[in-house]
Design a protein around this motif. Structure first.
Motif, short mmCIF file in Angstrom:
data_model
loop_
_atom_site.label_atom_id
_atom_site.label_comp_id
_atom_site.label_asym_id
_atom_site.label_seq_id
_atom_site.Cartn_x
_atom_site.Cartn_y
_atom_site.Cartn_z
N HIS A 1 81.18 -38.03 109.37
CA HIS A 1 81.87 -37.72 110.57
C HIS A 1 83.15 -36.97 110.35
CE1 HIS A 1 80.43 -40.84 113.72
NE2 HIS A 1 79.73 -39.73 113.82
N SER A 2 83.98 -37.46 109.47
CA SER A 2 85.30 -36.87 109.28
C SER A 2 85.19 -35.45 108.78
CB SER A 2 86.16 -37.71 108.35
OG SER A 2 85.62 -37.76 107.06
N SER A 3 84.16 -35.12 107.99
CA SER A 3 84.02 -33.73 107.53
C SER A 3 83.62 -32.85 108.71
CB SER A 3 82.99 -33.63 106.41
OG SER A 3 81.68 -33.84 106.90
N ILE A 5 84.62 -33.28 111.81
CA ILE A 5 85.84 -33.12 112.60
C ILE A 5 86.75 -32.11 111.92
CG2 ILE A 5 87.91 -34.28 113.43
CD1 ILE A 5 86.22 -36.75 113.88
#
Length: 122
Positions: A1-3, A5
């Motif tokens: 997820h963070s990648s 975003i």
């Protein structure tokens, strides 16, 4: 997820930077166009001011010439009147001298006739 975003944020950052660059270029072009227009208007205003000053100087010169011409005309009219008066006096004097001469010639002729008659009688 963070990648995902981070990728979205980096993509947004790149788009924002590209948009910022485009806006800066547009601003630079607009500023340049404004400066060119301003310079053109300044040059035109300078030329118009010079033309106006030239016209004012020409107008003043023409007014001075007109005043001089009017003064000259006034003097010429006076001189013409005086010359006509002098001519009338000279004509009258000439006519009087001619009449006097004619009377003198007539008187001499009469005297000569009288002398001739007297000479015949004697």
């Amino acid at each position: 997820h963070s990648s995902g975003i981070v990728d979205v944020l980096e993509d947004m950052k790149e788009k924002a930077e590209a948009s910022l660059n485009d806006l800066r270029k547009e601003e630079t072009n607009s500023k340049h166009n404004f400066e060119m227009l301003k310079q053109s208007l300044d040059d035109q205003m300078t030329a118009d001011t010079k033309d106006m000053e030239d016209e004012k100087a020409a107008r003043a010169e023409a007014a001075e010439g007109k005043a001089t011409a009017e003064g000259d005309l006034e003097e010429t009219v006076k001189l013409l009147k005086n010359t006509k008066d002098d001519l009338a006096k000279a004509s009258a004097t000439c006519m009087q001298v001619a009449a006097d001469h004619q009377a003198t010639v007539k008187a001499r002729n009469e005297e000569l006739k009288a002398i001739a008659t007297a000479t015949k009688i004697l």
